[in-house]
Design a protein around this motif. Structure first.
Motif, mmCIF file in Angstrom:
data_model
loop_
_atom_site.group_PDB
_atom_site.id
_atom_site.type_symbol
_atom_site.label_atom_id
_atom_site.label_comp_id
_atom_site.label_asym_id
_atom_site.label_seq_id
_atom_site.Cartn_x
_atom_site.Cartn_y
_atom_site.Cartn_z
ATOM 1 N N TYR A 47 42.822 27.421 17.534
ATOM 2 C CA TYR A 47 42.477 27.213 15.930
ATOM 3 C C TYR A 47 42.993 28.348 14.833
ATOM 4 O O TYR A 47 43.360 28.136 14.081
ATOM 5 C CB TYR A 47 41.086 27.233 15.777
ATOM 6 C CG TYR A 47 40.403 25.803 16.546
ATOM 7 C CD1 TYR A 47 41.137 24.679 16.112
ATOM 8 C CD2 TYR A 47 39.556 25.950 17.416
ATOM 9 C CE1 TYR A 47 40.657 23.441 17.077
ATOM 10 C CE2 TYR A 47 39.044 24.670 18.242
ATOM 11 C CZ TYR A 47 39.757 23.793 17.881
ATOM 12 O OH TYR A 47 39.356 22.669 18.458
ATOM 13 N N LEU B 262 39.741 35.065 14.238
ATOM 14 C CA LEU B 262 40.103 34.315 15.336
ATOM 15 C C LEU B 262 41.077 34.825 16.345
ATOM 16 O O LEU B 262 40.940 35.118 17.652
ATOM 17 C CB LEU B 262 40.600 32.797 14.980
ATOM 18 C CG LEU B 262 39.383 31.982 14.414
ATOM 19 C CD1 LEU B 262 40.316 30.804 13.686
ATOM 20 C CD2 LEU B 262 38.496 31.627 15.350
ATOM 21 N N ALA C 101 37.462 26.224 13.691
ATOM 22 C CA ALA C 101 37.344 27.733 13.540
ATOM 23 C C ALA C 101 36.041 28.138 13.589
ATOM 24 O O ALA C 101 35.605 29.071 14.322
ATOM 25 C CB ALA C 101 38.104 28.460 12.650
#
Length: 172
Positions: free
Chosen positions: A166, A87, A138
């Motif tokens: 996230y 991420l 996510a």
């Protein structure tokens, strides 16, 4: 209208005041307008402002491409680092990749990221922001990015912002 009224008629055409006199041909008016537009474009392209803008655009494109190239070298490490690291990588990638003059390997990226989350993962979930759904959220972001890449589109920078959001909610 000019022929009907037998008088000059003024009108706005794409921001320019134009007049038509009785007997004028519509195509001749259009051709004259296009000639003026072409002349204005040629003058602008010869101007220092245009040269400066093009130079700055080229410099920005090179910088974005260099940043994307570096990030591509870091992708496998991010994937190996798990969901949080992936991420964070996506958060950094989305901005510079969202440029028409930046080349990215869409299919290869989509294939790598889809190992974590296939395209459109959890689409339509209204509860992604609820506590306890951080992992699903996510995966949703990654799936959205995969969907973009599979369509040979760069991920929109807002997806990078979601990835950042996230990532902050997931413990590394």
């Amino acid at each position: 209208m000019a022929n009907e009224r037998q008088e000059i008629v003024w009108f706005d055409f794409n921001g320019e005041q134009i007049h038509a006199a009785p007997g004028d041909e519509a195509q001749a008016l259009i051709d004259a307008w296009e000639d003026r537009q072409d002349l204005a474009r040629r003058k602008y392209r010869a101007s220092p402002a245009y040269v400066k803008a093009q130079t700055e655009r080229a410099q920005e494109a090179r910088a974005n491409q260099a940043e994307v190239n570096q990030l591509l070298l870091e992708l496998d490490a991010a994937l190996a680092g798990g969901l949080h690291a992936t991420l964070l990588w996506l958060a950094r990638f989305a901005g510079p990749a969202d440029r028409v003059d930046v080349l990215i390997p869409h299919a290869r990226l989509a294939a790598k990221l889809s190992r974590i989350a296939p395209a459109q993962t959890n689409v339509g979930r209204e509860d992604l922001d609820q506590p306890g759904n951080e992992r699903d959220a996510a995966l949703w972001v990654i799936g959205q990015i995969v969907a973009c890449l599979e369509r040979e589109m760069s991920p929109h920078p807002i997806l990078g912002e979601f990835a950042k959001k996230y990532a902050a909610r997931i413990n590394p």
